[in-house]
Design an enzyme around this catalytic site. Structure first.
Site, mmCIF file in Angstrom:
data_model
loop_
_atom_site.group_PDB
_atom_site.id
_atom_site.type_symbol
_atom_site.label_atom_id
_atom_site.label_comp_id
_atom_site.label_asym_id
_atom_site.label_seq_id
_atom_site.Cartn_x
_atom_site.Cartn_y
_atom_site.Cartn_z
ATOM 1 N N ARG A 119 -11.851 -11.882 18.798
ATOM 2 C CA ARG A 119 -12.700 -11.392 17.706
ATOM 3 C C ARG A 119 -13.882 -10.610 18.238
ATOM 4 O O ARG A 119 -14.414 -10.909 19.303
ATOM 5 C CB ARG A 119 -13.224 -12.570 16.881
ATOM 6 C CG ARG A 119 -14.162 -12.145 15.744
ATOM 7 C CD ARG A 119 -14.659 -13.298 14.934
ATOM 8 N NE ARG A 119 -15.701 -14.024 15.632
ATOM 9 C CZ ARG A 119 -16.279 -15.120 15.165
ATOM 10 N NH1 ARG A 119 -15.895 -15.626 14.004
ATOM 11 N NH2 ARG A 119 -17.214 -15.722 15.844
ATOM 12 N N CYS B 58 -17.652 -9.116 16.470
ATOM 13 C CA CYS B 58 -18.499 -9.146 15.276
ATOM 14 C C CYS B 58 -19.679 -8.228 15.533
ATOM 15 O O CYS B 58 -20.357 -8.369 16.557
ATOM 16 C CB CYS B 58 -18.973 -10.567 14.981
ATOM 17 S SG CYS B 58 -20.004 -10.678 13.509
#
Length: 133
Positions: free
Chosen positions: A108, A110
C-alpha cells in the site's frame, strides 16, 4: 490458479499497518480505478465530512467491482490511498484494516493530495491478480 506470495525482508522497514512490503503475484491483472464515496444508486456523496463513513463506501465500491471481475479482497496485491488531510489517516486506516488480515494485506501507498473529485476526503484504487480458483 493465481499465485500470490508475501515478500518480507528484515533489510527494509517492517509494515506499520494493514499492509505488506511487497506481493509477488501471477495471473490476470485487474486494475481498479480510484473510487470515491459515491452511492452507486443515487450518485450522491456518502458520509460528507466523515472520513470513516467515506472509507466504508469507497471499500464497498471497490468490493463490488472486484466481485464483478470474479475477484475478492484476497486477490488484491496493491492499493493506493489518497487523503486530502493526513490527519484523517487513523480513521481511514481503522476502516481499511477491517478488510484485510495483517499477514495477508496488500502492499500500500498513502498520500495526501490537495483536492479530490467532488471534494471528498478519500479515494482508493487497487490492483488485483485474478485467477481461477
Amino acid at each position: 490458479m493465481n499465485d500470490r506470495r508475501i515478500i518480507r525482508t528484515d533489510n527494509a522497514p517492517a509494515p506499520v499497518g494493514p499492509y505488506n512490503q511487497a506481493i509477488a503475484a501471477s495471473g490476470q491483472m485487474l486494475f481498479v480505478a480510484g473510487q470515491i464515496p459515491l452511492d452507486p444508486q443515487t450518485g450522491d456523496i456518502v458520509g460528507a465530512g466523515d472520513v470513516a463513513k467515506q472509507t466504508q463506501q469507497v471499500m464497498a465500491n471497490l468490493e463490488a467491482i472486484l466481485k464483478a471481475a470474479g475477484a475478492s479482497w484476497e486477490d488484491v496485491v496493491k492499493t493506493t490511498v489518497f487523503l486530502t488531510d493526513l490527519q484523517n489517516f487513523a480513521a481511514m486506516n481503522q476502516v481499511y484494516g477491517g478488510y484485510f488480515s495483517k499477514g495477508n494485506a496488500p502492499a500500500r501507498a498513502c498520500v495526501e493530495v490537495s483536492r479530490l473529485p467532488k471534494d471528498v476526503l478519500v479515494e482508493i484504487e487497487c490492483i488485483a491478480v485474478v485467477g481461477t480458483r
